[in-house]
Design an enzyme around this catalytic site. Structure first.
Site, PDB file in Angstrom:
ATOM      1  N   LYS A 118      14.271 -24.476  21.905  1.00  0.00           N
ATOM      2  CA  LYS A 118      12.892 -24.255  22.370  1.00  0.00           C
ATOM      3  C   LYS A 118      12.000 -23.846  21.213  1.00  0.00           C
ATOM      4  CE  LYS A 118      13.594 -23.711  27.229  1.00  0.00           C
ATOM      5  NZ  LYS A 118      14.267 -22.858  28.177  1.00  0.00           N
ATOM      6  N   LYS A 156      21.017 -34.260  28.356  1.00  0.00           N
ATOM      7  CA  LYS A 156      21.317 -33.593  29.616  1.00  0.00           C
ATOM      8  C   LYS A 156      20.167 -33.858  30.583  1.00  0.00           C
ATOM      9  CE  LYS A 156      20.141 -29.400  30.312  1.00  0.00           C
ATOM     10  NZ  LYS A 156      19.847 -27.975  30.276  1.00  0.00           N
ATOM     11  N   LYS A 193      14.286 -31.561  33.580  1.00  0.00           N
ATOM     12  CA  LYS A 193      12.883 -31.834  33.919  1.00  0.00           C
ATOM     13  C   LYS A 193      12.067 -32.097  32.656  1.00  0.00           C
ATOM     14  CE  LYS A 193       9.163 -31.417  36.626  1.00  0.00           C
ATOM     15  NZ  LYS A 193       8.785 -32.417  37.582  1.00  0.00           N
TER      16      LYS A 193
HETATM   17  P1  TYM Z   1      18.012 -23.643  35.231  1.00  0.00           P
HETATM   18  O1  TYM Z   1      16.888 -23.345  36.137  1.00  0.00           O
HETATM   19  O2  TYM Z   1      17.727 -24.408  33.983  1.00  0.00           O
HETATM   20  O3  TYM Z   1      19.141 -24.453  35.999  1.00  0.00           O
HETATM   21  C1  TYM Z   1      19.695 -23.974  37.212  1.00  0.00           C
HETATM   22  C2  TYM Z   1      21.163 -24.330  37.278  1.00  0.00           C
HETATM   23  O4  TYM Z   1      21.350 -25.746  37.178  1.00  0.00           O
HETATM   24  C3  TYM Z   1      22.277 -26.031  36.141  1.00  0.00           C
HETATM   25  N1  TYM Z   1      21.892 -27.301  35.514  1.00  0.00           N
HETATM   26  C4  TYM Z   1      22.745 -28.300  35.257  1.00  0.00           C
HETATM   27  N2  TYM Z   1      24.067 -28.426  35.490  1.00  0.00           N
HETATM   28  C5  TYM Z   1      24.648 -29.590  35.108  1.00  0.00           C
HETATM   29  N3  TYM Z   1      23.971 -30.613  34.521  1.00  0.00           N
HETATM   30  C6  TYM Z   1      22.650 -30.527  34.281  1.00  0.00           C
HETATM   31  N4  TYM Z   1      21.984 -31.531  33.730  1.00  0.00           N
HETATM   32  C7  TYM Z   1      21.975 -29.319  34.653  1.00  0.00           C
HETATM   33  N5  TYM Z   1      20.683 -28.887  34.557  1.00  0.00           N
HETATM   34  C8  TYM Z   1      20.661 -27.653  35.087  1.00  0.00           C
HETATM   35  C9  TYM Z   1      22.156 -24.869  35.172  1.00  0.00           C
HETATM   36  O5  TYM Z   1      23.317 -24.733  34.374  1.00  0.00           O
HETATM   37  C10 TYM Z   1      21.965 -23.707  36.116  1.00  0.00           C
HETATM   38  O6  TYM Z   1      23.202 -23.238  36.597  1.00  0.00           O
HETATM   39  N6  TYM Z   1      18.797 -19.390  32.762  1.00  0.00           N
HETATM   40  C11 TYM Z   1      19.072 -20.079  33.993  1.00  0.00           C
HETATM   41  C12 TYM Z   1      18.603 -19.351  35.236  1.00  0.00           C
HETATM   42  C13 TYM Z   1      19.090 -17.942  35.367  1.00  0.00           C
HETATM   43  C14 TYM Z   1      20.397 -17.555  35.762  1.00  0.00           C
HETATM   44  C15 TYM Z   1      20.348 -16.120  35.775  1.00  0.00           C
HETATM   45  C16 TYM Z   1      21.550 -18.251  36.077  1.00  0.00           C
HETATM   46  C17 TYM Z   1      18.367 -16.822  35.176  1.00  0.00           C
HETATM   47  N7  TYM Z   1      19.111 -15.698  35.425  1.00  0.00           N
HETATM   48  C18 TYM Z   1      21.501 -15.400  36.119  1.00  0.00           C
HETATM   49  C19 TYM Z   1      22.688 -17.515  36.412  1.00  0.00           C
HETATM   50  C20 TYM Z   1      22.656 -16.096  36.427  1.00  0.00           C
HETATM   51  C21 TYM Z   1      18.380 -21.428  33.950  1.00  0.00           C
HETATM   52  O7  TYM Z   1      17.451 -21.629  33.203  1.00  0.00           O
HETATM   53  O8  TYM Z   1      18.809 -22.299  34.865  1.00  0.00           O
END
Ligand code: TYM
Length: 330
Positions: A111, A190, A193
């Site tokens: 980022k 990957k 969005k």
């Molecule tokens: P975020 O919002 O980017 O994604 C949410 C969840 O979806 C999974 N994910 C994927 N898994 C497989 N392939 C993909 N292409 C893919 N894109 C997204 C992510 O691994 C995630 O599990 N930082 C985290 C949110 C968060 C969080 C937490 C998660 C904040 N606090 C505490 C667990 C525990 C995030 O940005 O997820």
């Protein structure tokens, strides 16, 4: 029952990467864990956004999580900023986390490279994520592969905190399912969005097919008569997650034998993908017609979480020598 925590950012429409990598597992795990699921809006504000879009995005994320099958009778769902203890604990953990560890985070580096000016929230993002988890003393965290490094850091922070102030927090363990990393339709990055390579959960059937048609398959299969390698094809990977076993076997065999063209293979995937998405979309439509139901679920979730969170913070402050003066009101 062991406690489990996970979250998703309200950063636009949820896509099948979020679904396969995380939310589909949440639905299974709610049967055997005490689950807390969170729409992490304080994480989302570290990226630029239009103010008027945020509230609808939060509601949207909550709606799709419920539509996917998270059941408020079995699991708790809430919005991060409704429980201010998340940021309070994040500040506390900031004094335990090290700059060196945070600097190593791949997501931060990526980022930071994309932006001329990097806000401090992007840097300390994994500390807030750690706070999210340990505020509830959660032991399991179901996530996709991209979050594993953050989870390792969370464990490191917990170890440092416990060593200094006493064993308050369990070390959280990541839980990844079979779809750890779903690739985008470009088969290069990957699914995410920000790359514009997604299929959103709410996408209409024709729109899904229009996206699948040009999706990159095994690049070595240039003509119909070239045999393909399913292991190098993202469409095949998606078949393994959406299509029944006999179909997956047939698709692989036909690909290897150059018996079926990629477009026909995509049409079969489209059918099975929509078999999964259609009921989710129907439930989402119903919830969107009754937003008050979603709001009630989120309010009840926040109320429950606030109680747990306040109790954890009371314990944390006590261990840290922060509540001995009697000045605190509650
Ligand atoms: P975020 O919002 O980017 O994604 C949410 C969840 O979806 C999974 N994910 C994927 N898994 C497989 N392939 C993909 N292409 C893919 N894109 C997204 C992510 O691994 C995630 O599990 N930082 C985290 C949110 C968060 C969080 C937490 C998660 C904040 N606090 C505490 C667990 C525990 C995030 O940005 O997820």
């Amino acid at each position: 029952m062991k406690r489990l925590f996970s979250g998703v950012q309200p950063s636009g429409e949820l896509h099948i990467g979020n679904y396969l990598g995380a939310i589909r597992n949440w639905v299974t795990l709610q049967e055997s864990f005490e689950c807390i699921f969170c729409v992490v809006d304080y994480h989302a504000i570290t990226q630029p956004y239009a103010v008027e879009d945020m509230a609808p995005r939060i509601m949207d994320a909550a709606t799709w999580i419920l539509a996917c099958g998270v059941d408020p009778e079995k699991a708790t769902l809430f919005v991060q900023s409704d429980v201010p203890e998340h940021t309070e604990l994040a500040w506390i953990l900031n004094s335990v986390a090290t700059m060196g560890d945070l600097n190593r985070m791949t997501q931060f580096k990526e980022k930071a490279e994309q932006q001329a000016s990097v806000n401090a929230g992007i840097f300390t993002y994994p500390v807030l994520q750690t706070a999210d988890i340990v505020l509830y003393k959660a032991e399991r965290v179901p996530v996709g592969e991209d979050q594993l490094q953050h989870l390792e850091l969370a464990r490191e922070i917990v170890r440092s905190f416990n060593a200094r102030f006493g064993p308050i927090f369990p070390e959280p363990q990541a839980h990844t399912g079979t779809a750890r990393r779903i690739m985008g339709l470009d088969n290069q990055f990957k699914m995410s969005k920000s790359r514009g390579n997604t299929i959103a959960l709410g996408e209409a059937s024709e729109a899904v097919m229009a996206k699948l048609a040009p999706a990159v398959t095994d690049v070595n299969r240039k003509r119909l008569k070239d045999p393909g390698d399913p292991e190098k094809c993202n469409v095949y990977t998606l078949h393994t997650h959406f299509s029944p076993e006999p179909v997956v076997e047939d698709v692989a065999a036909q690909c290897r034998a150059a018996g079926r063209g990629c477009l026909d293979c995509k049409k079969i995937l489209h059918r099975h993908l929509m078999d999964d998405l259609a009921p989710i979309q129907a439930r989402a439509a119903e919830l969107k017609a009754h937003p008050e139901r979603v709001r009630d679920i989120l309010a009840a979730g926040a109320e429950h979480c606030r109680k747990v969170a306040q109790e954890t913070l009371r314990e944390v402050r006590e261990k840290m020598g922060l509540c001995r003066t009697g000045g605190r009101i509650s």
